[in-house]
Scaffold this active site. Structure first.
Site, PDB file in Angstrom:
ATOM      1  N   LYS A  22       0.866  -1.191   0.000  1.00 26.72           N
ATOM      2  CA  LYS A  22       0.000   0.000   0.000  1.00 26.72           C
ATOM      3  C   LYS A  22       0.895   1.231   0.000  1.00 26.72           C
ATOM      4  O   LYS A  22       1.464   1.616   1.006  1.00 26.72           O
ATOM      5  CB  LYS A  22      -0.925   0.042   1.223  1.00 26.72           C
ATOM      6  N   CYS A  60      14.028  11.335   5.226  1.00 27.32           N
ATOM      7  CA  CYS A  60      14.069  11.063   6.667  1.00 27.32           C
ATOM      8  C   CYS A  60      15.470  11.259   7.234  1.00 27.32           C
ATOM      9  O   CYS A  60      15.634  11.441   8.425  1.00 27.32           O
ATOM     10  CB  CYS A  60      13.615   9.636   6.929  1.00 27.32           C
ATOM     11  N   GLU A  73      10.564  16.520  14.372  1.00 28.50           N
ATOM     12  CA  GLU A  73      10.825  16.402  12.935  1.00 28.50           C
ATOM     13  C   GLU A  73       9.892  17.347  12.174  1.00 28.50           C
ATOM     14  O   GLU A  73       8.669  17.280  12.317  1.00 28.50           O
ATOM     15  CB  GLU A  73      10.566  14.960  12.482  1.00 28.50           C
ATOM     16  N   GLU A 129      10.859   1.675   9.681  1.00 30.12           N
ATOM     17  CA  GLU A 129      11.820   2.750   9.395  1.00 30.12           C
ATOM     18  C   GLU A 129      11.046   4.051   9.558  1.00 30.12           C
ATOM     19  O   GLU A 129      10.175   4.368   8.743  1.00 30.12           O
ATOM     20  CB  GLU A 129      12.387   2.592   7.987  1.00 30.12           C
TER      21      GLU A 129
END
Ligand code: NAD
Ligand code: 6OD
Length: 520
Positions: free
Chosen positions: A212, A322, A424, A288
């Site tokens: 997905k 990331c 973040e 991750e």
């Protein structure tokens, strides 16, 4: 000021946040949708299947609808899982390692044969410069299949001769078996790269997959399904379901009892939700997740090279990697020089149309994500930061003003405890702070709940080793950034993830190791 919520996982509350712009709606209520846009379908058992519900795929450069996407409901996800379950027991199960590796090489060649199409689709979906998609995303998509084909052919397995209590011997040896059906959920920042990073080792190990992709970037996963069909991957081995996360295809997939393992790349909060969904089935997970990555720049670094590479480390893909450095610590003696030089560098970047070869930075992925990034710019101002450059939305006077651009931004002067330094942001922005000693730099770099990547910039080899081993992260780069060898362990600590993928680490996640013990 902190935007950290009670459970320690950053959550940004966006004032006046827009609802997700391309949220699903019944076709008849499509409103502003471009009904002539092509439809991207699910891929189940080797066939493309539509759905009653369609949602818009938006071009982030100008806000136009580039495709309509068939959202997989629970019945489509269930069908995908059921055919995958059959596939792992069918013809695919009889394929040996060499045959599977040969298929992976064909898939790589199939991507390369349609290279320009993949590049255009990735650029249109994400808004990333076409040059970046051609340099990074699509070549890595093909490389992921080649590398794991190579690795599976030569992967070692353990064997031990064991002394038994009666002075005789036994032979222990391990076998690698597929884990079954793997659910793969991926984000929008490097869509093809991150999807194939998981699909390739999963297929190499003999599993079937249901993938997905992000609802924001469904295009290259759909092209990949065409490649799978065209190179005759057995039916049911690769299945694709489109849709959103909670209450949609993502949640249906990870909570489906027929899925044996889940691998996920995305936000830490989403990882927590997926872990909960996997708990009842005790499914193995590989995560991750996010990062708030530090860069430590010592005065003895190679200055020009460092500035050049730090520009990528901060701004590549509009900061939506990331691994990007959002916290930059610079030795005080070169701090002013570094801030000024990075300012000039940021201001020299060409923010423009993704299709323009001269463009360095495209837009952010969506209006919602831009609002999140802008909320941090506002917080920085309220907290008294110096906005060295950027901090706003660029004005173009053309259709890009309907897109989701922000300026490359450098902040200084914030306390280490502020939300801009702790959370973040995932945009083209960093905070730069000075340090006076190696110990201080290490302490600041490690003062985070994340632990994905760090970079160290120095010409002192002993210092490089000494500092690198003290970084509380999964990956430390010295005098480089995002330099990848796909055989190495990749992953994060703390909020940045669970487990490692890459090389044999991937094979170990995507297979069950069986030990056989024979008394001799
Ligand atoms: P996200 O977590 O919002 O979404 C990722 C995927 O998860 C999407 O496909 C989404 O539909 C799906 N999803 C959302 N909720 C779900 C649920 N409850 N159940 C199942 N699926 C669900 O992340 P994003 O915004 O797409 O990506 C940006 C984030 O990804 C950043 O935090 C970034 O750091 C992280 N990221 C990490 C890595 C890494 O390697 N560590 C790589 C790329 C991106
Ligand atoms: O290079 C890779 O294998 C990888 N997983 C990169 C992740 C980048 C994050 O945005």
């Amino acid at each position: 000021m902190s935007c950290i919520n009670g459970d320690g996982i950053p959550e940004v509350r966006i004032p006046n946040a827009m609802s997700v712009q391309n949220r699903v709606m019944p076709e008849t209520e499509a409103g502003s949708s471009n009904v002539s846009a092509p439809e991207l379908k699910n891929f189940v058992n080797g066939e493309f299947v539509s759905s009653e519900r369609l949602f818009d795929d938006i071009n982030p450069a100008d806000g136009t609808v580039i495709a309509r996407v068939a959202e997989a409901g629970p019945e489509v996800v269930d069908a995908a899982v059921q055919v995958a379950r059959r596939a792992v027991k069918g013809e695919w199960a009889s394929w040996g390692v060499r045959q599977r590796a040969a298929m992976l090489y064909k898939i790589a060649a199939g991507i390369e044969a349609r290279f320009d199409e993949f590049v255009r689709a990735e650029s249109a979906d994400t808004g990333k410069p076409i040059a970046l998609a051609a340099r990074l995303d699509v070549p890595r998509g093909a490389a992921n299949f080649r590398v794991f084909a190579d690795i599976i052919k030569t992967a070692p397995l353990e064997a031990f001769e064991t002394e038994t209590p009666d002075g005789k011997h036994a032979l222990n040896y391990a076998l690698r078996k597929p884990i079954g059906v793997v659910g793969i959920i991926t984000p929008w920042n490097l869509p093809l790269l991150l999807l194939t990073w998981k699909v390739a080792p999963a297929l190499a190990c003999g599993n079937a997959v249901v993938v997905k992709p992000s609802e924001e970037t469904p295009a290259t996963a759909t092209l990949l399904a065409e490649v799978m069909r065209d190179v005759s991957v057995p039916r049911g081995v690769f299945n694709l379901v489109h849709g959103f996360g909670e209450g949609s295809a993502g949640e249906h997939l990870v909570s489906h009892p027929g899925v044996n393992a889940v691998t996920f790349t995305g936000e830490s909060r989403t990882g927590a939700a997926i872990m909960k969904a996997c708990a009842p089935g005790v499914k193995p997970v590989s995560f991750e997740l996010g990062g708030k990555n530090p860069a430590i720049i010592f005065a003895d670094c190679d200055r020009d090279e460092t500035v050049q590479q730090m520009s990528d480390a901060i701004f590549l893909n509009t900061g939506q990697v990331c691994l990007c450095a959002e916290r930059v610590y610079v030795e005080r003696s070169i701090y002013s020089w570094f801030v000024e030089t990075m300012k000039q560098k940021a201001e020299s970047l060409n923010v423009g149309w993704p299709s323009d070869k001269a463009t360095n930075l495209g837009p952010l992925i969506s209006a919602t994500h831009r609002e999140k990034v802008l909320s941090y710019f506002r917080a920085a101002r309220e907290l008294g930061a110096t906005i060295v450059t950027g901090g706003d939305v660029p004005q173009f006077g053309d259709a890009r003003d309907n897109g989701f651009y922000v300026q490359p931004t450098i902040l200084t002067g914030l306390p280490e405890s502020s939300c801009c330094v702790k959370e973040e942001i995932f945009g083209p922005v960093c905070h730069i702070a000075p340090f006076d000693s190696e110990e201080e730099a290490i302490a600041m770099a490690n003062d985070t709940e994340y632990g994905l990547a760090a970079s160290i910039w120095t010409n002192d080899l002993k210092r490089a080793h000494r500092v690198a081993r003290q970084m509380n992260v999964g990956i430390t780069w010295v005098n480089c950034w995002f330099l990848r060898d796909l055989r190495t362990p990749f992953g994060g600590v703390g909020l940045s993830g669970i487990g490692r993928e890459g090389g044999l680490h991937s094979l170990n996640f995507y297979s069950e190791l069986n030990n056989i013990c024979i008394r001799l």
